[in-house]
Design an enzyme around this catalytic site. Sequence first.
Site, PDB file in Angstrom:
ATOM      1  N   LYS A 282      -1.202  -3.834   2.768  1.00 51.29           N
ATOM      2  CA  LYS A 282      -0.707  -2.859   3.762  1.00 51.29           C
ATOM      3  C   LYS A 282      -0.677  -3.509   5.156  1.00 51.29           C
ATOM      4  CE  LYS A 282       0.140   1.035   3.191  1.00 51.29           C
ATOM      5  NZ  LYS A 282       1.378   1.755   2.809  1.00 51.29           N
TER       6      LYS A 282
ATOM      7  N   TYR B 213      -5.570  -4.307  -1.628  1.00 46.12           N
ATOM      8  CA  TYR B 213      -4.703  -3.191  -1.185  1.00 46.12           C
ATOM      9  C   TYR B 213      -4.544  -3.217   0.327  1.00 46.12           C
ATOM     10  CZ  TYR B 213      -3.752   1.518   0.587  1.00 46.12           C
ATOM     11  OH  TYR B 213      -3.258   2.575   1.305  1.00 46.12           O
TER      12      TYR B 213
ATOM     13  N   THR C 132      -2.288   2.621   6.845  1.00 43.29           N
ATOM     14  CA  THR C 132      -3.608   3.183   6.553  1.00 43.29           C
ATOM     15  C   THR C 132      -4.661   2.632   7.510  1.00 43.29           C
ATOM     16  OG1 THR C 132      -5.380   3.142   4.902  1.00 43.29           O
ATOM     17  CG2 THR C 132      -3.795   1.362   4.780  1.00 43.29           C
ATOM     18  N   ASP C 133      -5.727   3.387   7.712  1.00 37.29           N
ATOM     19  CA  ASP C 133      -6.820   2.877   8.554  1.00 37.29           C
ATOM     20  C   ASP C 133      -7.497   1.659   7.920  1.00 37.29           C
ATOM     21  OD1 ASP C 133      -8.114   4.226   6.479  1.00 37.29           O
ATOM     22  OD2 ASP C 133      -9.500   5.330   7.780  1.00 37.29           O
ATOM     23  N   GLU C 134      -7.332   1.506   6.590  1.00 36.76           N
ATOM     24  CA  GLU C 134      -8.022   0.399   5.902  1.00 36.76           C
ATOM     25  C   GLU C 134      -7.572  -0.972   6.384  1.00 36.76           C
ATOM     26  OE1 GLU C 134      -8.659   0.534   1.721  1.00 36.76           O
ATOM     27  OE2 GLU C 134      -8.902   2.686   1.708  1.00 36.76           O
TER      28      GLU C 134
ATOM     29  N   ILE D 275       1.060  12.166  -1.246  1.00 42.01           N
ATOM     30  CA  ILE D 275       1.430  12.467   0.144  1.00 42.01           C
ATOM     31  C   ILE D 275       2.945  12.622   0.261  1.00 42.01           C
ATOM     32  CG2 ILE D 275       1.303  11.704   2.556  1.00 42.01           C
ATOM     33  CD1 ILE D 275      -1.190  10.026   1.731  1.00 42.01           C
TER      34      ILE D 275
ATOM     35  N   ALA E 211       4.085   3.097  -2.407  1.00 39.88           N
ATOM     36  CA  ALA E 211       3.096   2.009  -2.396  1.00 39.88           C
ATOM     37  C   ALA E 211       2.252   2.078  -3.641  1.00 39.88           C
ATOM     38  CB  ALA E 211       2.185   2.127  -1.172  1.00 39.88           C
TER      39      ALA E 211
HETATM   40  P1  NAD Z   1       0.345   7.686  -4.513  1.00 38.72           P
HETATM   41  O1  NAD Z   1      -0.205   6.533  -5.271  1.00 38.72           O
HETATM   42  O2  NAD Z   1      -0.077   9.068  -4.866  1.00 38.72           O
HETATM   43  O3  NAD Z   1       1.946   7.678  -4.587  1.00 38.72           O
HETATM   44  C1  NAD Z   1       2.698   6.518  -4.445  1.00 38.72           C
HETATM   45  C2  NAD Z   1       4.133   6.827  -4.849  1.00 38.72           C
HETATM   46  O4  NAD Z   1       4.913   5.634  -4.660  1.00 38.72           O
HETATM   47  C3  NAD Z   1       4.299   7.238  -6.322  1.00 38.72           C
HETATM   48  O5  NAD Z   1       5.148   8.352  -6.431  1.00 38.72           O
HETATM   49  C4  NAD Z   1       4.923   6.016  -6.979  1.00 38.72           C
HETATM   50  O6  NAD Z   1       5.743   6.327  -8.095  1.00 38.72           O
HETATM   51  C5  NAD Z   1       5.706   5.423  -5.814  1.00 38.72           C
HETATM   52  N1  NAD Z   1       5.928   3.970  -5.983  1.00 38.72           N
HETATM   53  C6  NAD Z   1       4.995   3.026  -6.263  1.00 38.72           C
HETATM   54  N2  NAD Z   1       5.592   1.815  -6.363  1.00 38.72           N
HETATM   55  C7  NAD Z   1       6.907   2.000  -6.102  1.00 38.72           C
HETATM   56  C8  NAD Z   1       8.023   1.129  -6.023  1.00 38.72           C
HETATM   57  N3  NAD Z   1       7.908  -0.189  -6.256  1.00 38.72           N
HETATM   58  N4  NAD Z   1       9.225   1.659  -5.708  1.00 38.72           N
HETATM   59  C9  NAD Z   1       9.360   2.993  -5.490  1.00 38.72           C
HETATM   60  N5  NAD Z   1       8.349   3.862  -5.567  1.00 38.72           N
HETATM   61  C10 NAD Z   1       7.120   3.372  -5.863  1.00 38.72           C
HETATM   62  O7  NAD Z   1       0.044   7.357  -2.995  1.00 38.72           O
HETATM   63  P2  NAD Z   1      -0.357   8.328  -1.792  1.00 38.72           P
HETATM   64  O8  NAD Z   1      -1.818   8.502  -1.781  1.00 38.72           O
HETATM   65  O9  NAD Z   1       0.522   9.498  -1.808  1.00 38.72           O
HETATM   66  O10 NAD Z   1      -0.003   7.381  -0.543  1.00 38.72           O
HETATM   67  C11 NAD Z   1       1.304   7.387   0.013  1.00 38.72           C
HETATM   68  C12 NAD Z   1       1.346   6.380   1.153  1.00 38.72           C
HETATM   69  O11 NAD Z   1       0.392   6.738   2.139  1.00 38.72           O
HETATM   70  C13 NAD Z   1       0.997   4.952   0.725  1.00 38.72           C
HETATM   71  O12 NAD Z   1       1.824   4.081   1.455  1.00 38.72           O
HETATM   72  C14 NAD Z   1      -0.448   4.784   1.148  1.00 38.72           C
HETATM   73  O13 NAD Z   1      -0.736   3.440   1.440  1.00 38.72           O
HETATM   74  C15 NAD Z   1      -0.482   5.642   2.403  1.00 38.72           C
HETATM   75  N6  NAD Z   1      -1.784   6.238   2.739  1.00 38.72           N
HETATM   76  C16 NAD Z   1      -2.499   6.913   1.793  1.00 38.72           C
HETATM   77  C17 NAD Z   1      -3.696   7.525   2.162  1.00 38.72           C
HETATM   78  C18 NAD Z   1      -4.517   8.315   1.170  1.00 38.72           C
HETATM   79  O14 NAD Z   1      -5.628   8.734   1.500  1.00 38.72           O
HETATM   80  N7  NAD Z   1      -4.039   8.578  -0.022  1.00 38.72           N
HETATM   81  C19 NAD Z   1      -4.161   7.414   3.485  1.00 38.72           C
HETATM   82  C20 NAD Z   1      -3.410   6.691   4.416  1.00 38.72           C
HETATM   83  C21 NAD Z   1      -2.210   6.118   4.028  1.00 38.72           C
HETATM   84  O1  DAU Z   2      -8.594   5.371   4.276  1.00 37.26           O
HETATM   85  C1  DAU Z   2      -7.310   5.546   3.732  1.00 37.26           C
HETATM   86  C2  DAU Z   2      -7.308   5.110   2.296  1.00 37.26           C
HETATM   87  O2  DAU Z   2      -8.094   6.046   1.578  1.00 37.26           O
HETATM   88  C3  DAU Z   2      -5.902   5.011   1.703  1.00 37.26           C
HETATM   89  O3  DAU Z   2      -5.192   3.999   2.364  1.00 37.26           O
HETATM   90  C4  DAU Z   2      -5.970   4.707   0.204  1.00 37.26           C
HETATM   91  O4  DAU Z   2      -4.664   4.742  -0.340  1.00 37.26           O
HETATM   92  C5  DAU Z   2      -6.828   5.749  -0.468  1.00 37.26           C
HETATM   93  O5  DAU Z   2      -6.971   5.425  -1.819  1.00 37.26           O
HETATM   94  C6  DAU Z   2      -8.197   5.834   0.202  1.00 37.26           C
HETATM   95  O6  DAU Z   2      -8.988   4.641  -0.065  1.00 37.26           O
HETATM   96  P1  DAU Z   2     -10.547   4.741  -0.436  1.00 37.26           P
HETATM   97  O7  DAU Z   2     -10.925   3.532  -1.167  1.00 37.26           O
HETATM   98  O8  DAU Z   2     -11.351   5.119   0.747  1.00 37.26           O
HETATM   99  O9  DAU Z   2     -10.473   6.040  -1.410  1.00 37.26           O
HETATM  100  P2  DAU Z   2     -11.159   6.379  -2.814  1.00 37.26           P
HETATM  101  O10 DAU Z   2     -10.843   7.816  -3.084  1.00 37.26           O
HETATM  102  O11 DAU Z   2     -10.854   5.391  -3.859  1.00 37.26           O
HETATM  103  O12 DAU Z   2     -12.709   6.270  -2.472  1.00 37.26           O
HETATM  104  C7  DAU Z   2     -13.306   7.029  -1.441  1.00 37.26           C
HETATM  105  C8  DAU Z   2     -14.766   6.635  -1.370  1.00 37.26           C
HETATM  106  O13 DAU Z   2     -15.432   7.095  -2.555  1.00 37.26           O
HETATM  107  C9  DAU Z   2     -15.004   5.142  -1.321  1.00 37.26           C
HETATM  108  O14 DAU Z   2     -16.122   4.878  -0.489  1.00 37.26           O
HETATM  109  C10 DAU Z   2     -15.333   4.758  -2.764  1.00 37.26           C
HETATM  110  C11 DAU Z   2     -16.026   6.007  -3.295  1.00 37.26           C
HETATM  111  N1  DAU Z   2     -15.848   6.299  -4.725  1.00 37.26           N
HETATM  112  C12 DAU Z   2     -14.567   6.353  -5.203  1.00 37.26           C
HETATM  113  C13 DAU Z   2     -14.343   6.612  -6.536  1.00 37.26           C
HETATM  114  C14 DAU Z   2     -12.932   6.654  -7.087  1.00 37.26           C
HETATM  115  C15 DAU Z   2     -16.930   6.566  -5.535  1.00 37.26           C
HETATM  116  O15 DAU Z   2     -18.100   6.554  -5.089  1.00 37.26           O
HETATM  117  N2  DAU Z   2     -16.709   6.830  -6.849  1.00 37.26           N
HETATM  118  C16 DAU Z   2     -15.460   6.853  -7.409  1.00 37.26           C
HETATM  119  O16 DAU Z   2     -15.333   7.074  -8.642  1.00 37.26           O
END
Ligand code: NAD
Ligand code: DAU
Length: 337
Positions: free
Chosen positions: A155, A151, A124-126, A13, A82
Amino acid sequence: MPIYFVTGGAGFIGSAFVRYILDRSPDARVINYDALTYAGNPENLKGVDPSRHTFIKGDICDRGSVASAMPDGCDAVFNLAAESHVDRSIHSADEFLRTNIIGTQVLLDEARAKGVRRFVQVSTDEVMGSLADDSDERFTEASPLRPNSPYAASKAAAEFVVRAARETHGVDTVVTRCGNNYGPRQFPEKLIPLMISNAMNDEPLPVYGDGMNVRDWIYVDDHCAGIWAAYEKGRSGQAYNIGARNEQHNIDVVRSILDALGKPHSLIRYVSDRPGHDRRYAIDPTAAETELEWMPSTTWEAGLEKTILWYKENQDWVEHIRSGDYREYYKLMYGSR
Ligand code: NAD
Ligand code: DAU
């Protein structure tokens, strides 16, 4: 020239958000501060204008390094750095507590010391836990924080740290709480890119439990627009839920991916469930839509098609990841499932 300090900008992101800022604000400069953990990837920043983007490798928990990287009086800090993967947090929580909580506190302290105008915490919504299958209930800004995974707990704790900085020290803060993002450059540990890359390689697709868990999906660029809207228009001290009203059962997501790639459903393998697996997420984004005048612009169908196309056209990016430590990770998570 506005200066924005973005953390985690080499991740999924974060790298989309860096592009978003540079595209929409032609005079802006971004300082991108990222530790380059397993999830941070310099390849994610390919093509970003180097004259307006400075990358600094550093840990958000390292106070001295943050202090020297963050400019005095910069316009905003956007904290996206994160540890982000639930399964990893179940295996080992320490790094989640360190980065997600301590790191947020360090950034808040330095933002205060440097007179930063606004601190945006990407949450995050989590943090709000899980909703029942058989209800119409959705998360609102008034929903209690009830995190269920390490996690999510980290958060939620970060949100409290942000709140305390505002209440105690008067730091101007805004929080965003988004649902599940998808799009290009997402690390293939998360559901959608993992399923796409396994399917492309004719490998089994591991679906946890009964596959009927529900996630509320949003295209990553729509999330970025929501973060920006919260920065520009959000009320200080508020949290805003960002969601595209797009609830999907996991099994339907997996089947859609297989269909789009022309692969058989026989690749699906039901595997043992994630411990503490949240059943359903559903976001009520009314406040973002009305107060922030934000709306998502990518439909689920168009977003999934764009995402799958990106992974098909960027197999080097995927294979680069899959050939490294990822193999060990995969064995650890899925080997005995
Ligand atoms: P990601 O895991 O792809 O990227 C995380 C980034 O943070 C990486 O580039 C990593 O190198 C950096 N990082 C980790 N630890 C660090 C540290 N100690 N110091 C500096 N940099 C560090 O994560 P993402 O999916 O892009 O998520 C970004 C943000 O959005 C997170 O805060 C996550 O909680 C939040 N978020 C993610 C989702 C989702 O669906 N992926 C949804 C809602 C919120
Ligand atoms: O809702 C926001 C969150 O969404 C973010 O805060 C997190 O950073 C992000 O990782 C994500 O969390 P989830 O646990 O929902 O995402 P994940 O992609 O790991 O899993 C999505 C759903 O799919 C969940 O119900 C678990 C399931 N799953 C996931 C994996 C990796 C499977 O069934 N098989 C898998 O191998």
